[in-house]
Design an enzyme around this catalytic site. Structure first.
Site, PDB file in Angstrom:
ATOM      1  N   GLU A 198     -27.514 -53.415  -0.476  1.00 50.75           N
ATOM      2  CA  GLU A 198     -27.473 -53.857   0.938  1.00 50.75           C
ATOM      3  C   GLU A 198     -28.057 -52.802   1.874  1.00 50.75           C
ATOM      4  O   GLU A 198     -27.647 -52.683   3.023  1.00 50.75           O
ATOM      5  CB  GLU A 198     -26.055 -54.247   1.371  1.00 50.75           C
ATOM      6  CG  GLU A 198     -25.571 -55.579   0.841  1.00 50.75           C
ATOM      7  CD  GLU A 198     -26.520 -56.748   1.119  1.00 50.75           C
ATOM      8  OE1 GLU A 198     -27.286 -56.680   2.094  1.00 50.75           O
ATOM      9  OE2 GLU A 198     -26.504 -57.702   0.338  1.00 50.75           O
TER      10      GLU A 198
HETATM   11  C1  LIG Z   1     -26.670 -53.708  -9.086  1.00 48.27           C
HETATM   12  C2  LIG Z   1     -27.641 -54.114  -8.037  1.00 48.27           C
HETATM   13  C3  LIG Z   1     -27.471 -55.330  -7.391  1.00 48.27           C
HETATM   14  C4  LIG Z   1     -28.371 -55.718  -6.397  1.00 48.27           C
HETATM   15  N1  LIG Z   1     -28.194 -56.920  -5.798  1.00 48.27           N
HETATM   16  C5  LIG Z   1     -29.118 -57.359  -4.912  1.00 48.27           C
HETATM   17  C6  LIG Z   1     -29.023 -58.663  -4.344  1.00 48.27           C
HETATM   18  O1  LIG Z   1     -28.100 -59.410  -4.651  1.00 48.27           O
HETATM   19  N2  LIG Z   1     -29.975 -59.059  -3.466  1.00 48.27           N
HETATM   20  C7  LIG Z   1     -31.005 -58.243  -3.129  1.00 48.27           C
HETATM   21  O2  LIG Z   1     -31.853 -58.645  -2.337  1.00 48.27           O
HETATM   22  N3  LIG Z   1     -31.111 -56.997  -3.628  1.00 48.27           N
HETATM   23  C8  LIG Z   1     -30.197 -56.542  -4.527  1.00 48.27           C
HETATM   24  N4  LIG Z   1     -30.319 -55.282  -5.054  1.00 48.27           N
HETATM   25  C9  LIG Z   1     -31.420 -54.424  -4.600  1.00 48.27           C
HETATM   26  C10 LIG Z   1     -30.910 -53.338  -3.671  1.00 48.27           C
HETATM   27  O3  LIG Z   1     -30.563 -53.881  -2.413  1.00 48.27           O
HETATM   28  C11 LIG Z   1     -31.990 -52.247  -3.549  1.00 48.27           C
HETATM   29  O4  LIG Z   1     -32.078 -51.610  -4.817  1.00 48.27           O
HETATM   30  C12 LIG Z   1     -31.647 -51.236  -2.468  1.00 48.27           C
HETATM   31  O5  LIG Z   1     -31.687 -51.830  -1.189  1.00 48.27           O
HETATM   32  C13 LIG Z   1     -32.612 -50.039  -2.472  1.00 48.27           C
HETATM   33  O6  LIG Z   1     -33.937 -50.458  -2.461  1.00 48.27           O
HETATM   34  P1  LIG Z   1     -34.923 -49.944  -3.580  1.00 48.27           P
HETATM   35  O7  LIG Z   1     -34.257 -50.079  -4.909  1.00 48.27           O
HETATM   36  O8  LIG Z   1     -36.220 -50.633  -3.381  1.00 48.27           O
HETATM   37  O9  LIG Z   1     -35.052 -48.380  -3.310  1.00 48.27           O
HETATM   38  P2  LIG Z   1     -36.222 -47.663  -2.522  1.00 48.27           P
HETATM   39  O10 LIG Z   1     -36.455 -48.383  -1.223  1.00 48.27           O
HETATM   40  O11 LIG Z   1     -37.368 -47.410  -3.418  1.00 48.27           O
HETATM   41  O12 LIG Z   1     -35.486 -46.276  -2.171  1.00 48.27           O
HETATM   42  C14 LIG Z   1     -35.584 -45.096  -2.984  1.00 48.27           C
HETATM   43  C15 LIG Z   1     -35.101 -43.920  -2.157  1.00 48.27           C
HETATM   44  O13 LIG Z   1     -35.963 -43.757  -1.018  1.00 48.27           O
HETATM   45  C16 LIG Z   1     -35.212 -43.807   0.172  1.00 48.27           C
HETATM   46  N5  LIG Z   1     -35.983 -44.502   1.206  1.00 48.27           N
HETATM   47  C17 LIG Z   1     -36.735 -45.604   1.071  1.00 48.27           C
HETATM   48  N6  LIG Z   1     -37.240 -45.979   2.253  1.00 48.27           N
HETATM   49  C18 LIG Z   1     -36.796 -45.091   3.165  1.00 48.27           C
HETATM   50  C19 LIG Z   1     -36.970 -44.934   4.571  1.00 48.27           C
HETATM   51  N7  LIG Z   1     -37.684 -45.777   5.307  1.00 48.27           N
HETATM   52  N8  LIG Z   1     -36.347 -43.896   5.179  1.00 48.27           N
HETATM   53  C20 LIG Z   1     -35.627 -43.008   4.456  1.00 48.27           C
HETATM   54  N9  LIG Z   1     -35.429 -43.109   3.133  1.00 48.27           N
HETATM   55  C21 LIG Z   1     -36.001 -44.137   2.497  1.00 48.27           C
HETATM   56  C22 LIG Z   1     -33.947 -44.559  -0.175  1.00 48.27           C
HETATM   57  O14 LIG Z   1     -32.873 -44.238   0.690  1.00 48.27           O
HETATM   58  C23 LIG Z   1     -33.690 -44.101  -1.603  1.00 48.27           C
HETATM   59  O15 LIG Z   1     -33.027 -42.868  -1.592  1.00 48.27           O
HETATM   60  C24 LIG Z   1     -29.441 -54.879  -6.053  1.00 48.27           C
HETATM   61  C25 LIG Z   1     -29.606 -53.642  -6.695  1.00 48.27           C
HETATM   62  C26 LIG Z   1     -28.717 -53.270  -7.676  1.00 48.27           C
HETATM   63  C27 LIG Z   1     -28.906 -51.938  -8.355  1.00 48.27           C
END
Ligand SMILES: Cc1cc2nc3c(=O)[nH]c(=O)nc-3n(C[C@H](O)[C@H](O)[C@H](O)COP(=O)(O)OP(=O)(O)OC[C@H]3O[C@@H](n4cnc5c(N)ncnc54)[C@H](O)[C@@H]3O)c2cc1C
Length: 350
Positions: A198
């Protein structure tokens, strides 16, 4: 009804995860064969606002998950500590449990204080969300603004603290915390997703600093701080003094942050610290009010030990937890120069 044609949506695999293993996370594939059929949810062109409405509630709910898993870890740690005997705690008779060791007592009582503060903030945020929708019309705009200010704090602060609190619960168990049998490790693993899904803590912090703090020149935050100041009227010095100090520091830090508005990298480098600072401050607000209700004899019909525990828990928060805010304020007002001077290319230079 009858089954229609199968939509071209397939579950390709179930992920193996660090925690929340009872909640399957799947890799889904849409439309690889015949093209999947999608269905419009709500009105056309309303998607983004519907999604934001949903996300506000989802973020609040994940904060609540943080509170819940921290509470469960705490309950288990207290139970273990009250039964485990190891060494003779200072000033105790042989056979006294580890809960009497001052450091175990510190771990448990700080956990309790933080969890109580987290719960209070959840109630304030939840009430703002509910009243913004169902309360008197004249209050709705203000409450909506308050809820949207508090939601990134509730999501970010509660979930970050849940990871630390469940780790502390493992620590209280000693070696048995690392052994699956006690169940303490599961809470720690389960909590780790909470500051990620989230929207990670950094994403909450970007929302807080850019949209909820800088966009209105700090006005919403100042309104919250004024409400906190007003709530200090009539509180005894023990409760009011640490909060007055914390509020003064927060005002200075807010002014500093507002001064970075034209330099977004500076605002961004401090954003998570700002989120955590507001979390600690909101916790102090809740706990000072709680301590006041007891100190002023306003809580009727409770046992003396319940009231004593409430009073001491408020003091513990104000003495042991609230000072975290001061460190964060110092880091923020340093301007993040050292971090911003780091070239990402240099991260591999040794
Ligand atoms: C168990 C699980 C269940 C999930 N369930 C759902 C679901 O039901 N629906 C859904 O839509 N998604 C779901 N997700 C996805 C989840 O919401 C994302 O994994 C999460 O929001 C992080 O995005 P990302 O993985 O793309 O990480 P990234 O965006 O690649 O982030 C990697 C790192 O970079 C940092 N970062 C990235 N952008 C910025 C920025 N602009 N400023 C500062 N720091 C930044 C982040 O804080 C993090 O530390 C799920 C994930 C998991 C693991």
């Amino acid at each position: 009804g009858t089954l229609g044609a199968r939509n071209d949506v397939r579950c390709m695999s179930i992920e193996k995860k660090l925690g929340i293993k009872a909640s399957p996370t799947a890799v889904m594939q849409y439309g690889e064969a015949d093209g999947a059929v999608g269905y419009l949810v709500g009105e056309e062109n309303q998607g983004l606002s519907i999604m934001f409405g949903m996300m506000n509630h989802a973020r609040f709910a994940v904060g609540l998950q943080g509170l819940s898993v921290a509470e469960r870890g705490y309950q288990q740690a207290v139970d273990y500590a009250q039964n485990r005997v190891q060494g003779t705690p200072l000033d105790c008779s042989p056979g006294a449990s580890i809960a009497h060791h001052p450091d175990v007592l510190r771990l448990l009582s700080v956990m309790r204080a933080e969890i109580e503060a987290m719960r209070g903030l959840t109630v304030i945020g939840g009430a703002a969300l509910d009243l913004a929708r169902h309360g008197p019309d004249e209050d709705k705009a203000k409450l909506d603004e308050r809820a949207s200010l508090l939601i990134p704090v509730i999501k970010g602060w509660l979930t970050e603290r849940a990871v630390t609190l469940t780790s502390d619960a493992v620590q209280v168990h000693g070696g048995m915390g690392f052994i699956e049998e006690t169940g303490a490790a599961q809470h720690y693993r389960d909590s780790r997703i909470l500051p990620i899904y989230e929207g990670t803590t950094a994403i909450q912090a970007n929302d807080l600093v850019f949209r909820k703090t800088l966009r209105d020149g700090g006005a919403s935050v100042r309104a919250l701080l004024s409400e906190m100041e007003a709530d200090l009227t009539g509180l005894n010095q023990k409760l009011a003094k640490p909060m007055r100090r914390a509020l003064a520091i927060t005002h200075q830090t807010l002014d500093f942050l507002c001064g970075t508005a034209n330099d977004p990298r500076r605002s961004a480098v401090s954003s998570v610290d700002w989120l955590m600072m507001l979390g600690w401050l909101c916790g102090g607000w809740v706990m000072a009010r709680s301590g006041h209700v007891v100190a002023a004899g306003k809580a009727q019909g409770f046992s003396q030990s319940f009231l004593d525990a409430k009073r001491v828990t408020a003091d513990i928060y104000l003495q042991q937890c609230l000072p975290e805010l001061e460190k964060l304020a110092r880091v923020i007002t340093s301007g993040g120069d050292a971090v911003l001077a780091m070239d990402p290319e240099w991260l591999t230079r040794h």
